[in-house]
Scaffold this active site. Sequence first.
Site, short mmCIF file in Angstrom:
data_model
loop_
_atom_site.label_atom_id
_atom_site.label_comp_id
_atom_site.label_asym_id
_atom_site.label_seq_id
_atom_site.Cartn_x
_atom_site.Cartn_y
_atom_site.Cartn_z
N ASN A 57 -9.93 -1.18 -1.76
CA ASN A 57 -8.73 -0.76 -1.62
C ASN A 57 -7.70 -1.56 -2.80
O ASN A 57 -7.77 -2.64 -3.00
CB ASN A 57 -8.07 -1.48 -0.31
CG ASN A 57 -6.76 -1.32 0.01
OD1 ASN A 57 -5.80 -0.83 -0.94
ND2 ASN A 57 -6.14 -1.69 1.36
N HIS A 60 -3.89 6.93 1.44
CA HIS A 60 -4.08 5.60 0.65
C HIS A 60 -5.43 4.97 1.28
O HIS A 60 -5.92 5.18 2.28
CB HIS A 60 -3.11 4.80 1.56
CG HIS A 60 -3.48 3.06 1.03
ND1 HIS A 60 -3.81 2.95 -0.13
CD2 HIS A 60 -3.42 2.16 1.91
CE1 HIS A 60 -4.04 1.38 -0.24
NE2 HIS A 60 -3.84 0.98 1.20
N CYS A 112 0.99 -1.16 0.02
CA CYS A 112 -0.04 0.01 -0.02
C CYS A 112 0.77 1.26 0.06
O CYS A 112 0.50 2.19 -0.46
CB CYS A 112 -1.14 0.17 1.15
SG CYS A 112 -2.18 -1.27 1.11
N1 ACO Z 1 -18.98 -9.67 6.31
C1 ACO Z 1 -19.47 -9.82 7.47
N2 ACO Z 1 -18.96 -10.00 8.63
C2 ACO Z 1 -17.68 -9.95 8.57
C3 ACO Z 1 -16.78 -9.59 7.53
C4 ACO Z 1 -17.59 -9.52 6.26
N3 ACO Z 1 -17.00 -9.31 5.31
N4 ACO Z 1 -15.56 -9.78 7.70
C5 ACO Z 1 -15.36 -9.96 9.06
N5 ACO Z 1 -16.69 -10.22 9.60
C6 ACO Z 1 -17.18 -10.49 11.18
C7 ACO Z 1 -15.84 -11.15 11.77
O1 ACO Z 1 -15.76 -12.48 11.56
C8 ACO Z 1 -16.27 -10.77 13.21
O2 ACO Z 1 -17.25 -11.76 13.83
P1 ACO Z 1 -17.33 -11.83 15.27
O3 ACO Z 1 -17.14 -10.60 16.15
O4 ACO Z 1 -18.47 -12.95 15.25
O5 ACO Z 1 -15.84 -12.84 15.48
C9 ACO Z 1 -16.76 -9.41 13.15
O6 ACO Z 1 -17.16 -9.14 11.60
C10 ACO Z 1 -15.61 -8.36 13.31
O7 ACO Z 1 -14.54 -8.61 12.63
P2 ACO Z 1 -13.30 -7.59 12.72
O8 ACO Z 1 -12.15 -8.19 11.81
O9 ACO Z 1 -12.85 -7.25 14.28
O10 ACO Z 1 -13.86 -6.38 12.06
P3 ACO Z 1 -13.14 -4.62 12.00
O11 ACO Z 1 -14.16 -3.74 12.59
O12 ACO Z 1 -11.78 -4.91 12.49
O13 ACO Z 1 -13.08 -4.78 10.28
C11 ACO Z 1 -11.52 -4.68 8.55
C12 ACO Z 1 -12.35 -5.17 9.57
C13 ACO Z 1 -12.40 -3.71 7.74
C14 ACO Z 1 -10.40 -5.34 7.94
C15 ACO Z 1 -10.49 -3.45 9.47
O14 ACO Z 1 -9.83 -4.19 10.59
C16 ACO Z 1 -9.53 -2.92 8.89
O15 ACO Z 1 -9.94 -2.05 7.80
N6 ACO Z 1 -8.32 -2.94 9.14
C17 ACO Z 1 -7.14 -2.20 8.59
C18 ACO Z 1 -6.99 -2.49 6.96
C19 ACO Z 1 -5.75 -1.74 6.57
O16 ACO Z 1 -5.38 -0.61 6.82
N7 ACO Z 1 -4.89 -2.35 5.66
C20 ACO Z 1 -3.64 -2.01 5.02
C21 ACO Z 1 -3.63 -1.59 3.83
S1 ACO Z 1 -3.87 -3.17 3.12
C22 ACO Z 1 -2.03 -3.48 2.26
O17 ACO Z 1 -1.05 -3.22 2.53
C23 ACO Z 1 -2.03 -4.66 1.23
#
Ligand code: ACO
Length: 335
Positions: A292, A262, A115
């Site tokens: 993304n 980003h 990223c």
């Molecule tokens: N649909 C429905 N439910 C989902 C989904 C989905 N697509 N994905 C996860 N869930 C569920 C999980 O199973 C979990 O359920 P549980 O509570 O029963 O266990 C719940 O939703 C919460 O999951 P989290 O992973 O805690 O959700 P979060 O709010 O953290 O969101 C996300 C996830 C969007 C990935 C977030 O953490 C994020 O954006 N992180 C940073 C991403 C980033 O900046 N990446 C860097 C760049 S990418 C690169 O460099 C390649």
Amino acid sequence: MYNSKIAGLGAYVPENVVTNDDLSQKMDTNDAWIQERTGIKERRHIKKGDGNTTAKMGVKAAQIAIERAGITKDDIDMIVFATLSPDYYFPGCGVQVQHLMDMKTIPALDVRNQCSGFVYALATADQFIKTGMYKNVLVIGSENHSGGLDFSTRGRSVSVIFGDGAGAAVLSREEDTSKGVLSSHLHSQGEHALELCLEGPSTEHWVPQIIQENPQENIPYYPYMNGQFVFKNAVVRFSEVIMEGLGKNNLTPDDIDMLIPHQANLRISQFVQKKFGLSDDQVYNNIQKYGNTTAASIPIALTEAWENGKIKEGDTVVLAAFGSGFTWASSIIKW
Ligand code: ACO
């Protein structure tokens, strides 16, 4: 010493639109969850047979950027290509662009910084121009994520986020050193490499070994992301690296005319916007449409912001990125 300036910008995304509802046909997810947690409404995916690859999308974006820079492909002195999803394990996409665009035997360098890739690539190109070695460097960020994602429920926390696309910039010599790329700031922290990664296939996990060790489950050739850990680090590093860049140039957040973060998660951008007290006009987001797109996200957003007249001469434009590595980076540009 010279500066470099962005002389032309271009972007390309595949035509195939994939909505959140489309994804919910394949896995247990829904539009409300995706929009609430990420801001994403839809993304583009390469469709089998549409002719797109990471390198070919990069070429399409590059052709627009070169035309807008008012030069031809023969004026380009070097290609720097950022991607985490190259067409081949080796060689990289840079040499494919050189071939596909029928360019002279100029150098082609691939950057593997996910990223942060576009900002790293821009900073690399900037150094070649600053020293006087090259006049025009083509910088590309392009990704084909969709081919390598797990679209079963197991992969939902990663696969709903990513989209395909490409962006490009022509970086050209600028004699006035008060203009153009003023400075870039690059960082890494490899201790967190496996918090956001694709472990195999690689020299550590060759395909035959993967199949032997994981006949059905936990296949490490889909991307893994420790979402909450990445999120927490992202908001801290984004803020730090923006402040580092502003401080280096005796600027404050009030001086930012346009921040292009980003596009990892709309909530990360909104956190940064709030922290710096920026208005909606000072931050450009398009993750809603494209998801993304990793190394392509900043050049696609920058191109759109410029096309929409949101960047004008004299503006202070800040690029900032954080991602896998971890790596993070910023560039401060006087347009
Ligand atoms: N649909 C429905 N439910 C989902 C989904 C989905 N697509 N994905 C996860 N869930 C569920 C999980 O199973 C979990 O359920 P549980 O509570 O029963 O266990 C719940 O939703 C919460 O999951 P989290 O992973 O805690 O959700 P979060 O709010 O953290 O969101 C996300 C996830 C969007 C990935 C977030 O953490 C994020 O954006 N992180 C940073 C991403 C980033 O900046 N990446 C860097 C760049 S990418 C690169 O460099 C390649």
